[in-house]
Design an enzyme around this catalytic site. Structure first.
Site, PDB file in Angstrom:
ATOM      1  N   THR A  26      -2.034   6.677   1.600  1.00 50.32           N
ATOM      2  CA  THR A  26      -1.102   5.936   2.448  1.00 50.32           C
ATOM      3  C   THR A  26       0.057   5.547   1.717  1.00 50.32           C
ATOM      4  O   THR A  26       1.458   5.594   1.762  1.00 50.32           O
ATOM      5  CB  THR A  26      -1.797   4.384   2.996  1.00 50.32           C
ATOM      6  OG1 THR A  26      -3.030   4.903   3.531  1.00 50.32           O
ATOM      7  CG2 THR A  26      -0.742   3.899   4.248  1.00 50.32           C
ATOM      8  N   HIS A  59      -6.222  16.461   3.264  1.00 51.12           N
ATOM      9  CA  HIS A  59      -7.372  16.104   2.307  1.00 51.12           C
ATOM     10  C   HIS A  59      -8.141  17.454   1.980  1.00 51.12           C
ATOM     11  O   HIS A  59      -9.234  17.196   1.345  1.00 51.12           O
ATOM     12  CB  HIS A  59      -8.262  15.318   3.055  1.00 51.12           C
ATOM     13  CG  HIS A  59      -7.807  13.937   3.326  1.00 51.12           C
ATOM     14  ND1 HIS A  59      -7.292  12.907   2.546  1.00 51.12           N
ATOM     15  CD2 HIS A  59      -7.997  13.269   4.608  1.00 51.12           C
ATOM     16  CE1 HIS A  59      -6.973  11.933   2.753  1.00 51.12           C
ATOM     17  NE2 HIS A  59      -7.450  11.792   4.011  1.00 51.12           N
ATOM     18  N   LYS A  91      -7.411  -4.358   0.302  1.00 48.67           N
ATOM     19  CA  LYS A  91      -7.170  -5.147  -0.854  1.00 48.67           C
ATOM     20  C   LYS A  91      -5.939  -4.481  -1.737  1.00 48.67           C
ATOM     21  O   LYS A  91      -5.123  -5.197  -2.194  1.00 48.67           O
ATOM     22  CB  LYS A  91      -8.376  -5.479  -1.764  1.00 48.67           C
ATOM     23  CG  LYS A  91      -9.380  -6.473  -1.131  1.00 48.67           C
ATOM     24  CD  LYS A  91     -10.220  -6.947  -2.153  1.00 48.67           C
ATOM     25  CE  LYS A  91     -11.209  -7.800  -1.424  1.00 48.67           C
ATOM     26  NZ  LYS A  91     -12.241  -8.237  -2.549  1.00 48.67           N
ATOM     27  N   GLY A  92      -6.086  -3.172  -1.800  1.00 39.23           N
ATOM     28  CA  GLY A  92      -5.174  -2.584  -2.893  1.00 39.23           C
ATOM     29  C   GLY A  92      -5.130  -2.757  -4.240  1.00 39.23           C
ATOM     30  O   GLY A  92      -4.272  -3.100  -4.889  1.00 39.23           O
TER      31      GLY A  92
HETATM   32  P1  A3P Z   1      -9.033  -0.685  -0.871  1.00 38.78           P
HETATM   33  O1  A3P Z   1     -10.000  -0.346   0.239  1.00 38.78           O
HETATM   34  O2  A3P Z   1      -9.532  -0.509  -2.307  1.00 38.78           O
HETATM   35  O3  A3P Z   1      -8.075  -1.762  -0.576  1.00 38.78           O
HETATM   36  P2  A3P Z   1      -5.976   5.898   1.501  1.00 38.78           P
HETATM   37  O4  A3P Z   1      -4.419   5.413   1.941  1.00 38.78           O
HETATM   38  O5  A3P Z   1      -6.082   6.765   0.894  1.00 38.78           O
HETATM   39  O6  A3P Z   1      -6.558   5.881   2.710  1.00 38.78           O
HETATM   40  O7  A3P Z   1      -6.478   4.777   0.645  1.00 38.78           O
HETATM   41  C1  A3P Z   1      -6.774   3.432   0.998  1.00 38.78           C
HETATM   42  C2  A3P Z   1      -6.864   2.521  -0.207  1.00 38.78           C
HETATM   43  O8  A3P Z   1      -5.434   2.300  -0.812  1.00 38.78           O
HETATM   44  C3  A3P Z   1      -7.144   1.086   0.194  1.00 38.78           C
HETATM   45  O9  A3P Z   1      -7.716   0.693  -1.038  1.00 38.78           O
HETATM   46  C4  A3P Z   1      -5.893   0.373   0.431  1.00 38.78           C
HETATM   47  O10 A3P Z   1      -5.944  -0.999   0.635  1.00 38.78           O
HETATM   48  C5  A3P Z   1      -5.132   0.979  -0.772  1.00 38.78           C
HETATM   49  N1  A3P Z   1      -3.517   0.847  -0.272  1.00 38.78           N
HETATM   50  C6  A3P Z   1      -2.970   0.932   0.809  1.00 38.78           C
HETATM   51  N2  A3P Z   1      -1.745   0.977   0.718  1.00 38.78           N
HETATM   52  C7  A3P Z   1      -1.462   0.613  -0.315  1.00 38.78           C
HETATM   53  C8  A3P Z   1      -0.179   0.602  -1.340  1.00 38.78           C
HETATM   54  N3  A3P Z   1       1.154   0.464  -0.708  1.00 38.78           N
HETATM   55  N4  A3P Z   1      -0.301   0.228  -2.572  1.00 38.78           N
HETATM   56  C9  A3P Z   1      -1.423   0.353  -3.201  1.00 38.78           C
HETATM   57  N5  A3P Z   1      -2.745   0.443  -2.559  1.00 38.78           N
HETATM   58  C10 A3P Z   1      -2.708   0.711  -1.176  1.00 38.78           C
END
Ligand code: A3P
Length: 322
Positions: free
Chosen positions: A71, A130, A289-290
């Site tokens: 994301t 993916h 949580k990020g």
């Molecule tokens: P956490 O579950 O550890 O918080 P994806 O986008 O590949 O589905 O990955 C999701 C993960 O990226 C989640 O991690 C999410 O919180 C985090 N995430 C989403 N947006 C983000 C951003 N703008 N910056 C950093 N991390 C982000």
């Protein structure tokens, strides 16, 4: 056309029925195709991408395994590529979720039992998948389009995936798996687009063998030094920042716009949702949580040790640490 497409997807469903099958974290079904485990609902789309998607040299292809920062990378790539079209203060990211700006091939564009006409998309087409490197359609390699991969340490990836799958398994009859059950599946490779380590390693090796075409990013490094990596990323996808832009702070502005703090507080991402094929996902499940290192709140010392051992064993000799 529609009837023809339906038949094509019907054939993929028939092929699927002959493949090895396993239960996933959320008691969903995973099928093994060309060495990797796919979600039942997106595998026909994967086969359609393999047979019908034609990459163009001007495309930008973003790749990850789920929960590695897809994301975030989607938002960055969109902001970087479209900054000349829209001032950042009026960025589409303020009202549209990044997954709608950079759609998934197999889980979105090819997920509705139809072969889409992607020639109608504006250039450069920003696309995501993916899919593992070894299963990408040949046209991706022939076109020479930039492929950007984001990886993340397996401990945080696993914890993030477990939360995500528990949140989106909405059927009440389905009991989400415990961390322990899910952990076994993840270690054994039967997780979404797993084995995780093989997925990462394929792109790592490709980034060494074809560095002009494949860029390998790490979530943790992006967090630690966003400025450096966002500038590299922009160059790689052929939208480099000018000195003037750098002086004006455009790079910092993009980093701020795409930050977890900013995106997760926007209305669209708090309350919006979309269908990915036949699966509805609320956008807020993409923002948890990020943080780097949240695994320490969920994994036992034994689990940590086991993941570290697998990483060592799989990555040993390739110069990769995650
Ligand atoms: P956490 O579950 O550890 O918080 P994806 O986008 O590949 O589905 O990955 C999701 C993960 O990226 C989640 O991690 C999410 O919180 C985090 N995430 C989403 N947006 C983000 C951003 N703008 N910056 C950093 N991390 C982000």
């Amino acid at each position: 056309e529609e009837v023809k497409d339906e038949r094509t997807y019907q054939r993929y469903t028939e092929i699927m029925a002959t493949l090895p099958r396993e239960r996933g974290f959320a008691q969903d079904l995973l099928y093994q195709h060309q060495g990797f485990w796919y979600w039942d609902r997106y595998l026909p789309g994967v086969m359609a991408v393999q047979n019908h998607f034609i990459a163009q040299p001007s495309d930008v292809l973003l790749v990850s395994t789920p929960k590695c920062g897809t994301t975030w990378l989607k938002s960055l790539i969109s902001a970087i590529c479209n900054r000349k079209l829209h001032p950042l203060t009026q960025s589409p990211l303020l009202t549209v979720n990044p997954h709608q700006l950079v759609p998934f091939l197999e889980a979105d564009l090819y997920a509705n039992n139809q072969i889409p006409d992607l020639d109608i998309l504006p250039s450069p087409r920003l696309l995501a998948t993916h899919m593992p490197y070894s299963s990408l359609p040949q046209s991706v390699f022939d076109s020479g389009c930039p492929v950007v991969y984001i990886s993340r340490n397996p401990k945080d990836t696993f914890v993030s995936m477990w939360h995500f799958l528990n949140k989106i398994s909405t059927k009440e009859s389905i009991m989400p798996s415990t961390v322990e059950e899910a952990f076994e599946m993840f270690c054994n490779g039967a997780s979404l687009y797993g084995p995780f380590w093989d997925h990462v390693l394929e792109y790592w090796r490709a980034s060494i063998e074809r560095p002009q075409y494949v860029m390998f990013l790490k979530y943790e490094e992006m967090q630690a030094e966003a400025l450096v990596h966002v500038k590299r990323l922009a160059e790689f996808i052929r939208c480099p920042f000018s000195l003037e832009e750098e002086k004006e702070g455009v790079v910092d502005e993009i980093i701020r716009l795409c930050s977890f703090q900013n995106l997760s507080r926007l209305d669209i991402n708090k309350t919006g949702q979309a269908s990915f094929g036949d699966t509805h996902i609320k956008f807020n499940t993409f923002f948890r949580k990020g943080k780097v290192g949240d695994w320490s709140n969920y994994l036992t010392p034994e689990m940590i040790d086991r993941l570290d051992q697998i990483s060592k064993q799989k990555f040993h000799g390739y110069g990769l640490t995650l």
